[in-house]
Design a protein around this motif. Structure first.
Motif, PDB file in Angstrom:
ATOM      1  N   UNK A  64      -7.973  15.445  11.396  1.00 34.45           N
ATOM      2  CA  UNK A  64      -9.032  15.342  10.401  1.00 34.45           C
ATOM      3  C   UNK A  64      -8.547  15.456   8.966  1.00 34.45           C
ATOM      4  N   UNK A  65      -7.254  15.679   8.777  1.00 31.05           N
ATOM      5  CA  UNK A  65      -6.725  15.811   7.417  1.00 31.05           C
ATOM      6  C   UNK A  65      -6.495  14.433   6.810  1.00 31.05           C
ATOM      7  N   UNK A  66      -6.865  14.284   5.546  1.00 30.13           N
ATOM      8  CA  UNK A  66      -6.716  12.989   4.882  1.00 30.13           C
ATOM      9  C   UNK A  66      -5.261  12.732   4.492  1.00 30.13           C
ATOM     10  N   UNK A  67      -4.788  11.492   4.622  1.00 26.74           N
ATOM     11  CA  UNK A  67      -3.476  11.132   4.069  1.00 26.74           C
ATOM     12  C   UNK A  67      -3.478  11.245   2.552  1.00 26.74           C
ATOM     13  N   UNK A  68      -2.309  11.386   1.965  1.00 26.06           N
ATOM     14  CA  UNK A  68      -2.180  11.437   0.514  1.00 26.06           C
ATOM     15  C   UNK A  68      -2.400  10.032  -0.042  1.00 26.06           C
ATOM     16  N   UNK A  69      -3.322   9.907  -0.965  1.00 27.17           N
ATOM     17  CA  UNK A  69      -3.650   8.596  -1.521  1.00 27.17           C
ATOM     18  C   UNK A  69      -2.759   8.292  -2.712  1.00 27.17           C
ATOM     19  N   UNK A  70      -2.446   7.012  -2.878  1.00 22.77           N
ATOM     20  CA  UNK A  70      -1.567   6.559  -3.946  1.00 22.77           C
ATOM     21  C   UNK A  70      -2.268   5.535  -4.826  1.00 22.77           C
ATOM     22  N   UNK A  71      -1.838   5.482  -6.064  1.00 20.33           N
ATOM     23  CA  UNK A  71      -2.291   4.449  -7.000  1.00 20.33           C
ATOM     24  C   UNK A  71      -1.102   3.565  -7.324  1.00 20.33           C
ATOM     25  N   UNK A  72      -1.193   2.272  -7.072  1.00 16.37           N
ATOM     26  CA  UNK A  72      -0.106   1.351  -7.352  1.00 16.37           C
ATOM     27  C   UNK A  72       0.024   1.138  -8.852  1.00 16.37           C
ATOM     28  N   UNK A  73       1.217   1.408  -9.367  1.00 17.82           N
ATOM     29  CA  UNK A  73       1.494   1.209 -10.785  1.00 17.82           C
ATOM     30  C   UNK A  73       2.181  -0.117 -11.046  1.00 17.82           C
ATOM     31  N   UNK A  74       3.055  -0.536 -10.121  1.00 19.09           N
ATOM     32  CA  UNK A  74       3.720  -1.831 -10.283  1.00 19.09           C
ATOM     33  C   UNK A  74       4.288  -2.277  -8.938  1.00 19.09           C
ATOM     34  N   UNK A  75       4.466  -3.596  -8.804  1.00 19.09           N
ATOM     35  CA  UNK A  75       5.053  -4.189  -7.593  1.00 19.09           C
ATOM     36  C   UNK A  75       5.883  -5.395  -8.002  1.00 19.09           C
ATOM     37  N   UNK A  76       7.111  -5.458  -7.493  1.00 17.87           N
ATOM     38  CA  UNK A  76       8.012  -6.565  -7.802  1.00 17.87           C
ATOM     39  C   UNK A  76       8.728  -7.004  -6.539  1.00 17.87           C
ATOM     40  N   UNK A  77       9.079  -8.276  -6.493  1.00 20.39           N
ATOM     41  CA  UNK A  77       9.913  -8.780  -5.403  1.00 20.39           C
ATOM     42  C   UNK A  77      10.949  -9.718  -5.997  1.00 20.39           C
TER      43      UNK A  77
END
Length: 261
Positions: free
Chosen positions: A227-240
């Motif tokens: 029942x514990x929530x995963x740690x949420x993330x905010x995407x700051x940047x993405x590159x490939x």
């Protein structure tokens, strides 16, 4: 009240999230280091960046963090140390000799290792870097005596094992550390996650699969409670890049909805 140091995690992983080839193959040693490097082909538009330099410029980062498992494999038997024959009581206090602390330059960095079992043997010295060992009251006296003879700083932060929350706070109050860059493996990163100490994540994914049950991953350690929530993330940047590597930069989202400043 002084804010605790910011903690930034920097990880390179395979596309399936593995951070090593096998559990006991240290990436700092050959042939594992060469095999790991071969997973990411050279590319003219490479997403590789110097994360340490980036966090130094942005946050004044002055410490890196590693687990002892990054330096000593689990099946390795470290060299035996001389028996400490004095009164061990005084050993279990922070060891921060003035002659080491006061000689720090503006470029100085702490190479910090979590080593409550006393497994790392320190054989190298580098300009503008000093070792800092995080230990506990369970750490063998022989090891603490060895660190003192070698003039290696340590912080006693925990009872049976290192308490990471206490360790991070002590690095700030005792040494003026403002930002810690963790280049550690999955076990220590997972412990930082469970202690709610991670503020940012830099994740570079290589275009390769490793697989293997028990092979270390980006975040290992204790599982979530039911029942514990995963740690949420905010995407700051993405590159490939053309070679297929991907770089992701995230901030951790706190329950209040605001990330740490």
């Amino acid at each position: 009240m002084q804010k605790r140091p910011r903690v930034v995690v920097n990880v390179e992983a395979s596309a399936d999230g593995k951070v090593a080839l096998t559990r006991n193959a240290l990436l700092m040693h050959r042939p594992s280091s060469e095999l790991w490097a071969s997973m990411t082909p050279q590319s003219p538009d490479s997403v590789a960046i110097d994360v340490m330099e980036s966090v130094r410029q942005r946050y004044g980062c002055n410490a890196v963090l590693e687990g002892s498992g990054s330096l000593v494999s689990e099946d390795e038997i470290p060299a035996r140390l001389p028996t400490y024959d004095g009164d061990p009581v005084g050993l279990y206090e922070h060891f921060l000799p003035v002659d080491v602390i006061e000689q720090r330059s503006p470029l100085h960095m702490w190479f910090t290792v979590v080593d409550s079992r006393g497994r790392v043997r320190w054989t190298e010295r580098h300009e503008n870097w000093d070792a800092l060992v995080l230990v506990a009251r369970s750490t063998p006296a022989d090891y603490l005596g060895y660190l003192r003879r070698e003039r290696i700083c340590y912080l006693v932060v925990g009872e049976e094992r290192v308490d990471l929350s206490r360790a991070v706070a002590a690095m700030g109050t005792e040494l003026g550390v403002t930002c810690i860059l963790s280049n550690a493996g999955g076990g220590l990163n997972g412990a930082l996650l469970r202690a709610d100490l991670i503020d940012e994540l830099h994740l570079k994914l290589a275009p390769a699969l490793v697989g293997g049950l028990g092979t270390p991953s980006v975040m290992d350690g204790s599982p979530l409670a039911v029942g514990e929530f995963p740690t949420r993330l905010q995407l700051l940047s993405a590159q490939s890049d053309a070679a297929g590597a991907v770089r992701l930069h995230y901030a951790v989202r706190r329950e209040s909805g605001a990330e740490r400043p």
